[in-house]
Design a protein around this motif. Structure first.
Motif, PDB file in Angstrom:
ATOM      1  N   VAL A 153       0.699  -1.045  -0.142  1.00 38.89           N
ATOM      2  CA  VAL A 153       0.039  -0.104   0.143  1.00 38.89           C
ATOM      3  C   VAL A 153       0.785   1.362  -0.021  1.00 38.89           C
ATOM      4  CG1 VAL A 153      -0.287   0.022   2.452  1.00 38.89           C
ATOM      5  CG2 VAL A 153      -2.151   1.046   1.043  1.00 38.89           C
ATOM      6  N   SER A 154       0.464   2.165  -0.759  1.00 40.47           N
ATOM      7  CA  SER A 154       1.231   3.452  -0.949  1.00 40.47           C
ATOM      8  C   SER A 154       1.059   4.523   0.088  1.00 40.47           C
ATOM      9  CB  SER A 154       1.079   4.029  -2.398  1.00 40.47           C
ATOM     10  OG  SER A 154      -0.118   4.701  -2.512  1.00 40.47           O
ATOM     11  N   LEU A 163       3.651   6.563 -10.969  1.00 40.26           N
ATOM     12  CA  LEU A 163       3.769   5.730  -9.824  1.00 40.26           C
ATOM     13  C   LEU A 163       5.191   5.811  -9.301  1.00 40.26           C
ATOM     14  CD1 LEU A 163       1.766   2.261 -10.099  1.00 40.26           C
ATOM     15  CD2 LEU A 163       1.344   4.368  -8.994  1.00 40.26           C
ATOM     16  N   SER A 164       6.085   6.370 -10.267  1.00 48.66           N
ATOM     17  CA  SER A 164       7.429   6.262 -10.068  1.00 48.66           C
ATOM     18  C   SER A 164       7.742   7.318  -8.937  1.00 48.66           C
ATOM     19  CB  SER A 164       8.222   6.694 -11.262  1.00 48.66           C
ATOM     20  OG  SER A 164       8.068   8.105 -11.654  1.00 48.66           O
ATOM     21  N   ARG A 165       6.792   8.155  -8.791  1.00 47.84           N
ATOM     22  CA  ARG A 165       6.957   9.313  -7.651  1.00 47.84           C
ATOM     23  C   ARG A 165       6.271   9.044  -6.447  1.00 47.84           C
ATOM     24  NH1 ARG A 165       8.976  14.262  -9.539  1.00 47.84           N
ATOM     25  NH2 ARG A 165      10.295  13.901 -11.250  1.00 47.84           N
ATOM     26  N   VAL A 166       5.549   7.944  -6.257  1.00 44.30           N
ATOM     27  CA  VAL A 166       4.660   7.502  -5.238  1.00 44.30           C
ATOM     28  C   VAL A 166       5.780   6.634  -4.343  1.00 44.30           C
ATOM     29  CG1 VAL A 166       2.878   5.954  -4.468  1.00 44.30           C
ATOM     30  CG2 VAL A 166       2.580   7.378  -6.425  1.00 44.30           C
ATOM     31  N   ARG A 167       5.512   6.888  -2.971  1.00 46.07           N
ATOM     32  CA  ARG A 167       6.137   6.255  -1.863  1.00 46.07           C
ATOM     33  C   ARG A 167       5.396   5.169  -1.302  1.00 46.07           C
ATOM     34  NH1 ARG A 167       8.379  11.743   0.981  1.00 46.07           N
ATOM     35  NH2 ARG A 167       6.047  11.985   0.199  1.00 46.07           N
ATOM     36  N   VAL A 168       6.140   3.838  -1.308  1.00 40.51           N
ATOM     37  CA  VAL A 168       5.199   2.963  -0.650  1.00 40.51           C
ATOM     38  C   VAL A 168       5.083   2.853   0.976  1.00 40.51           C
ATOM     39  CG1 VAL A 168       5.397   0.241  -0.284  1.00 40.51           C
ATOM     40  CG2 VAL A 168       5.699   1.298  -2.612  1.00 40.51           C
ATOM     41  N   LEU A 169       4.177   2.627   1.470  1.00 36.94           N
ATOM     42  CA  LEU A 169       4.068   2.992   2.902  1.00 36.94           C
ATOM     43  C   LEU A 169       4.317   1.574   3.553  1.00 36.94           C
ATOM     44  CD1 LEU A 169       2.943   5.292   4.602  1.00 36.94           C
ATOM     45  CD2 LEU A 169       0.632   4.203   4.657  1.00 36.94           C
TER      46      LEU A 169
END
Lengths: 90, 416
Positions: free
Chosen positions: B261-262, B325-331
């Protein structure tokens, strides 16, 4: 799972170089062994929670079949041998 | 207590002191008519339908951890019934119909959201395969729409349509597919079963199965011996461990599947979208996090955690489909243990022991099947004959050559 697999031929290599085939305990039956034996060979697998021996193929390396003994709960790798080593294959 | 807008209002006025636990924590009785091993989604749904639809209420569900600690709380919450094959399609459609009425049925808000599931296709061959699948679905009365590139672009403009290697040509869409809040499914079924007299016994690990004269008489557990008239296995990734107790070897391997989950984002992805050129599926939760996953790691594991190589692989597939999505951080990421069967399809059947029943082999598709699995399994246990939509999921289908191999890869569990 360990990130490195110590191939007996190539040394420690990334896990992604390998293809997992599974249960190394299954033995190919004789052609006339009967349906039950062939069913067991094709479909039934040891699936232990703990120590397990599996066939791994070093697909992106030496392309040898290996027997990897590891723990399915802790992911610790105990031993890696070539599948043709004495006592490793059926 | 029945939950309603009125009960929320009334409890608010009373300082929210009137809420009671949703299910009891009973001391196990000496004997039950039916004991279910495994308090996951399927075990709880089975108990619920046994009590509600088949009038069997003297039932215990034994869970070695706590309710919701296994795969029912670890999946990516997707529901769909877009299957091709005869044995699968009516079963998953039954599940979809049960999802559609579930919240009213068990009086619990499971946040069933039919936001649509889109499977992208990237080549002519894949379009033909999806057309075939969509037609099979329609022949079974399931909704299916084949979308072209422009229709997909209007819905999901941020996809990488002109990817040099995997250009997006369109998608097969099932509008009735979507997501469900997975924890609420476990809680809703647990509460509904408990209200009807089922004992849900948590932190109760089964350590042995006692047999007399070829029949099961009860189970040894960490809370002592519990007798039973019928024993039902619903142990998912631990099916082999339990089956070993009665010397039953299963056509199953346990594998680890990871999910992710991001961080929370503004509304971005309205549907469930799957990548056709790799294995990647994503939806956005109501909190804003992107919930996504990919393939199993590929090696036998009971560890509920996976490897970084798979994390990288999933991330690559995701970025290939949605470059943003490349800039999204995975939580967070986590793993669950999948009971991977040899043809990728489940088993709901009797066994070689008269009063022992088996529900296993759900691979990583078990969540969407929860209601139908529980319903069909309850039918089998109560009446000792399979429900008409679950007839194909026999344990002996492997020996009889009647595999239900949706993906067509043969008896290699880590490829399903």
């Amino acid at each position: 799972m360990a990130s490195l697999i110590a191939c007996p031929h190539c040394g420690p290599r990334p896990k992604e170089e390998f293809t997992v085939k599974g249960d190394a305990a299954i033995v190919r039956p004789a052609p006339d062994a009967g349906e039950d034996a062939w069913y067991a060979y094709v479909y039934l697998r040891d699936n232990p929670r703990g120590r397990h021996k599996e066939y791994w193929h070093h697909t992106s390396g030496c392309r040898r079949w290996l027997v990897v003994e590891r723990d399915t709960m802790t992911h610790i790798v105990y031993a890696i041998t070539d599948a043709s080593a004495p006592g490793e294959t059926a | 207590m029945r939950y309603s807008a009125f009960s929320v209002f009334l409890n608010a006025l009373r300082g929210n002191k009137g809420w009671r636990p949703a299910w009891r924590s009973p001391v196990p009785k000496n004997h039950y008519d039916v004991v279910i091993i495994g308090g996951g989604g399927h075990g709880l749904a089975t108990a619920y339908y046994l009590a509600k639809e088949f009038g069997v209420t003297n039932v215990a569900v034994l869970e070695k951890g706590y309710i919701g600690s296994g795969n029912v709380g670890r999946n990516t919450t997707i529901i769909r019934s877009n299957y091709l094959l005869q044995g699968n399609n009516p079963f998953y459609e039954l599940s979809m119909k049960l999802w559609e009425g579930l919240e009213q049925d068990f009086n619990f808000n499971a946040m069933v959201s039919q936001r649509g599931v889109l499977n992208l296709y990237h080549s002519d061959a894949q379009r033909d395969a999806y057309t075939r699948r969509g037609n099979a679905m329609r022949l079974h009365g399931v909704d299916a729409d084949l979308l072209d590139r422009n229709a997909v672009r209007q819905m999901l403009p941020f996809l990488d349509f002109d990817n040099a290697r995997f250009p997006i040509q369109g998608a097969l869409m099932q509008k009735r597919g979507g997501t469900v809040r997975h924890d609420a499914v476990a809680w809703g079924y647990a509460r509904g079963a408990d209200m009807r007299g089922v004992d849900i016994i948590q932190n109760c690990e089964v350590t042995g199965i006692r047999r007399e004269n070829g029949r099961v008489v009860g189970v040894e557990t960490s809370q002592g011996f519990i007798g039973c008239g019928k024993l039902a296995l619903a142990a998912a990734g631990n099916s082999t461990t339990v089956a070993d107790m009665v010397d039953m070897k299963l056509p199953i391997e346990s594998h680890v599947l990871q999910a992710f989950v991001s961080e929370g984002l503004k509304p971005f992805i309205d549907n469930v979208v799957t990548f056709g050129a790799g294995h990647f599926y994503v939806s956005q939760s109501d909190k804003g996090g992107l919930v996504f996953g990919g393939d199993i790691d590929g090696y036998n594991s009971y560890a509920q955690r996976g490897n970084l190589a798979t994390v990288e692989h999933v991330a690559e597939a995701g970025v290939a489909m949605i470059p943003a999505l490349s800039r999204v951080r995975v939580l967070r990421s986590w793993g669950g243990v999948m009971d991977m069967s040899m043809d990728g399809s489940p088993i709901i059947d009797r066994t070689h022991i008269d009063n022992l029943y088996l529900n296993a082999g759900w691979c990583y598709g078990g969540f969407k099947a929860t209601p139908a699995s529980g319903f069909c399994y309850a039918h089998l246990i109560a009446r000792n004959e399979p429900h008409e939509t679950g007839r194909a999921f026999r344990l002996d289908r492997f020996a009889r050559g009647r595999m239900i191999d949706e993906k067509g890869v043969g008896s290699q569990p880590n490829l399903h």
